[in-house]
Design a protein around this motif. Structure first.
Motif, PDB file in Angstrom:
ATOM      1  N   TRP A  75       0.861  -1.091  -0.051  1.00 51.25           N
ATOM      2  CA  TRP A  75      -0.058  -0.040   0.167  1.00 51.25           C
ATOM      3  C   TRP A  75       1.066   1.243  -0.009  1.00 51.25           C
ATOM      4  O   TRP A  75       2.079   1.178   0.362  1.00 51.25           O
ATOM      5  CB  TRP A  75      -1.217  -0.060   1.347  1.00 51.25           C
ATOM      6  CG  TRP A  75      -0.188   0.069   2.697  1.00 51.25           C
ATOM      7  CD1 TRP A  75      -0.070  -1.187   3.319  1.00 51.25           C
ATOM      8  CD2 TRP A  75       0.403   0.676   3.339  1.00 51.25           C
ATOM      9  NE1 TRP A  75       0.707  -1.093   4.547  1.00 51.25           N
ATOM     10  CE2 TRP A  75       0.840   0.201   4.448  1.00 51.25           C
ATOM     11  CE3 TRP A  75       0.809   2.269   3.121  1.00 51.25           C
ATOM     12  CZ2 TRP A  75       1.504   1.124   5.461  1.00 51.25           C
ATOM     13  CZ3 TRP A  75       1.248   3.077   4.041  1.00 51.25           C
ATOM     14  CH2 TRP A  75       1.755   2.365   5.128  1.00 51.25           C
ATOM     15  N   LEU A  91      -2.043  10.601  10.376  1.00 49.95           N
ATOM     16  CA  LEU A  91      -1.847   9.354   9.687  1.00 49.95           C
ATOM     17  C   LEU A  91      -2.489   8.278  10.437  1.00 49.95           C
ATOM     18  O   LEU A  91      -2.659   7.264  10.185  1.00 49.95           O
ATOM     19  CB  LEU A  91      -0.367   9.476   9.537  1.00 49.95           C
ATOM     20  CG  LEU A  91       0.018  10.147   8.196  1.00 49.95           C
ATOM     21  CD1 LEU A  91       1.657  10.246   7.740  1.00 49.95           C
ATOM     22  CD2 LEU A  91      -0.584   9.385   6.928  1.00 49.95           C
ATOM     23  N   ILE A 126       4.635   5.756   2.869  1.00 51.79           N
ATOM     24  CA  ILE A 126       4.075   7.003   3.012  1.00 51.79           C
ATOM     25  C   ILE A 126       4.926   8.140   2.253  1.00 51.79           C
ATOM     26  O   ILE A 126       5.994   8.294   2.780  1.00 51.79           O
ATOM     27  CB  ILE A 126       3.952   7.504   4.622  1.00 51.79           C
ATOM     28  CG1 ILE A 126       2.970   6.278   4.814  1.00 51.79           C
ATOM     29  CG2 ILE A 126       3.076   8.621   4.676  1.00 51.79           C
ATOM     30  CD1 ILE A 126       2.768   6.592   6.650  1.00 51.79           C
ATOM     31  N   ILE A 153      -5.874   7.829   9.732  1.00 52.34           N
ATOM     32  CA  ILE A 153      -5.897   7.333   8.410  1.00 52.34           C
ATOM     33  C   ILE A 153      -5.819   5.798   8.407  1.00 52.34           C
ATOM     34  O   ILE A 153      -6.653   4.891   7.902  1.00 52.34           O
ATOM     35  CB  ILE A 153      -5.173   7.973   7.586  1.00 52.34           C
ATOM     36  CG1 ILE A 153      -5.388   9.515   7.237  1.00 52.34           C
ATOM     37  CG2 ILE A 153      -5.032   7.222   6.009  1.00 52.34           C
ATOM     38  CD1 ILE A 153      -6.253   9.968   6.249  1.00 52.34           C
ATOM     39  N   ILE A 204       0.553   5.563   0.608  1.00 53.87           N
ATOM     40  CA  ILE A 204      -0.205   6.902   1.092  1.00 53.87           C
ATOM     41  C   ILE A 204       0.230   8.136   0.455  1.00 53.87           C
ATOM     42  O   ILE A 204       1.694   8.458   0.578  1.00 53.87           O
ATOM     43  CB  ILE A 204      -0.453   7.136   2.706  1.00 53.87           C
ATOM     44  CG1 ILE A 204      -1.312   5.949   3.084  1.00 53.87           C
ATOM     45  CG2 ILE A 204      -1.048   8.431   2.905  1.00 53.87           C
ATOM     46  CD1 ILE A 204      -1.558   6.089   4.486  1.00 53.87           C
ATOM     47  N   ASP A 205      -0.205   8.866  -0.410  1.00 51.39           N
ATOM     48  CA  ASP A 205       0.282   9.992  -1.093  1.00 51.39           C
ATOM     49  C   ASP A 205      -0.184  11.277  -0.206  1.00 51.39           C
ATOM     50  O   ASP A 205      -1.283  11.611  -0.631  1.00 51.39           O
ATOM     51  CB  ASP A 205      -0.046   9.856  -2.449  1.00 51.39           C
ATOM     52  CG  ASP A 205       0.333  11.077  -3.451  1.00 51.39           C
ATOM     53  OD1 ASP A 205       1.183  11.832  -2.501  1.00 51.39           O
ATOM     54  OD2 ASP A 205       0.134  10.935  -4.604  1.00 51.39           O
ATOM     55  N   GLY A 206       0.515  11.753   0.655  1.00 56.76           N
ATOM     56  CA  GLY A 206       0.236  12.986   1.422  1.00 56.76           C
ATOM     57  C   GLY A 206       0.477  14.182   0.688  1.00 56.76           C
ATOM     58  O   GLY A 206       1.678  14.569   0.405  1.00 56.76           O
ATOM     59  N   SER A 247       1.138   9.164  -6.690  1.00 59.49           N
ATOM     60  CA  SER A 247       0.122   8.221  -6.887  1.00 59.49           C
ATOM     61  C   SER A 247       0.367   7.374  -8.295  1.00 59.49           C
ATOM     62  O   SER A 247       0.369   6.138  -8.286  1.00 59.49           O
ATOM     63  CB  SER A 247      -1.233   8.672  -6.997  1.00 59.49           C
ATOM     64  OG  SER A 247      -1.552   9.273  -5.550  1.00 59.49           O
ATOM     65  N   GLU A 285      -8.669   3.431   7.179  1.00 61.58           N
ATOM     66  CA  GLU A 285      -8.718   2.421   5.866  1.00 61.58           C
ATOM     67  C   GLU A 285      -8.169   1.223   6.418  1.00 61.58           C
ATOM     68  O   GLU A 285      -7.956   0.183   5.463  1.00 61.58           O
ATOM     69  CB  GLU A 285      -7.528   2.992   5.214  1.00 61.58           C
ATOM     70  CG  GLU A 285      -7.824   4.457   4.698  1.00 61.58           C
ATOM     71  CD  GLU A 285      -9.103   4.336   3.708  1.00 61.58           C
ATOM     72  OE1 GLU A 285      -9.328   3.620   3.174  1.00 61.58           O
ATOM     73  OE2 GLU A 285      -9.793   5.350   3.968  1.00 61.58           O
ATOM     74  N   ILE A 297      -3.894   5.287  -1.315  1.00 54.97           N
ATOM     75  CA  ILE A 297      -4.653   6.332  -0.514  1.00 54.97           C
ATOM     76  C   ILE A 297      -4.061   7.968  -0.848  1.00 54.97           C
ATOM     77  O   ILE A 297      -2.880   7.951  -0.453  1.00 54.97           O
ATOM     78  CB  ILE A 297      -4.891   6.017   0.687  1.00 54.97           C
ATOM     79  CG1 ILE A 297      -5.389   4.640   1.013  1.00 54.97           C
ATOM     80  CG2 ILE A 297      -5.787   6.885   1.577  1.00 54.97           C
ATOM     81  CD1 ILE A 297      -5.461   3.918   2.165  1.00 54.97           C
TER      82      ILE A 297
END
Length: 194
Positions: A20, A112, A128, A115, A22-24, A32, A119, A44
């Motif tokens: 996985w 986070l 991340i 999140i 996470i694109d902050g 992404s 999720e 995400i």
């Protein structure tokens, strides 16, 4: 990729074993799309500007319908709250938190840690990325449990201010001393600071 000064593809990162991402501060979706091209199945993105969020959803629905992609309209921070974010039509990518209420929008701020619960992420085989215009330190403070329990790979932009790299390193190491920290990429994107 050759024209983008941000760098995510390091030889030390084993993208084949990442489940996985996470694109902050997803913005136009550069990371992404990078994650999708690296065959990461669950992505995400967190993006506070609604116009960018809508574009991200359309891009992935049209080009990557087989991947699990979710965009959360919001920002990352140390605690859950609502804050004002300033934005410029000339460069929407430079949107950032402000106390000023002129030309701003109110956004939901998520940690986070929250999140991860929302999720239902239960393993550390993830990554991340954060490029959130100087709010990276607060976002890391809101990820202490994630860093302690899961130790995901962190790609954190630290060029917004000269001391950001040191501050981010200290927050990460305090949360989990097992992290190996490497500084690389760009420094002071717009100007050199002493």
């Amino acid at each position: 990729f050759n024209l983008n000064p941000h760098s995510y593809n390091f030889p030390s990162i084993d993208f084949e074993n990442i489940n996985w991402a996470i694109d902050g501060g997803a913005c136009e979706g550069f990371f992404s799309i990078f994650a999708q091209n690296a065959n990461i199945n669950k992505i995400i993105a967190i993006e506070p500007i609604s116009e960018l969020k809508d574009s991200l959803v359309e891009t992935f629905n049209n080009f990557y319908p087989d991947r699990e992609f979710k965009v959360i309209l919001g920002a990352l921070g140390e605690k859950e709250e609502k804050l004002n974010i300033s934005f410029s039509a000339n460069n929407i990518a430079e949107s950032k938190f402000t106390d000023n209420t002129n030309n701003t929008r109110e956004v939901d701020v998520y940690t986070l840690d929250k999140i991860f619960n929302m999720e239902d992420i239960k393993d550390g085989s993830g990554i991340i990325k954060m490029d959130i215009e100087g709010a990276e330190m607060d976002a890391l403070k809101g990820a202490v449990n994630v860093m302690k329990k899961y130790k995901p790979i962190l790609l954190v932009a630290v060029y917004h201010s000269y001391m950001n790299a040191i501050e981010c390193r200290d927050i990460i190491k305090q949360a989990n001393p097992e992290y190996k920290i490497e500084f690389r990429g760009i420094h002071s994107y717009y100007k050199n600071e002493p």
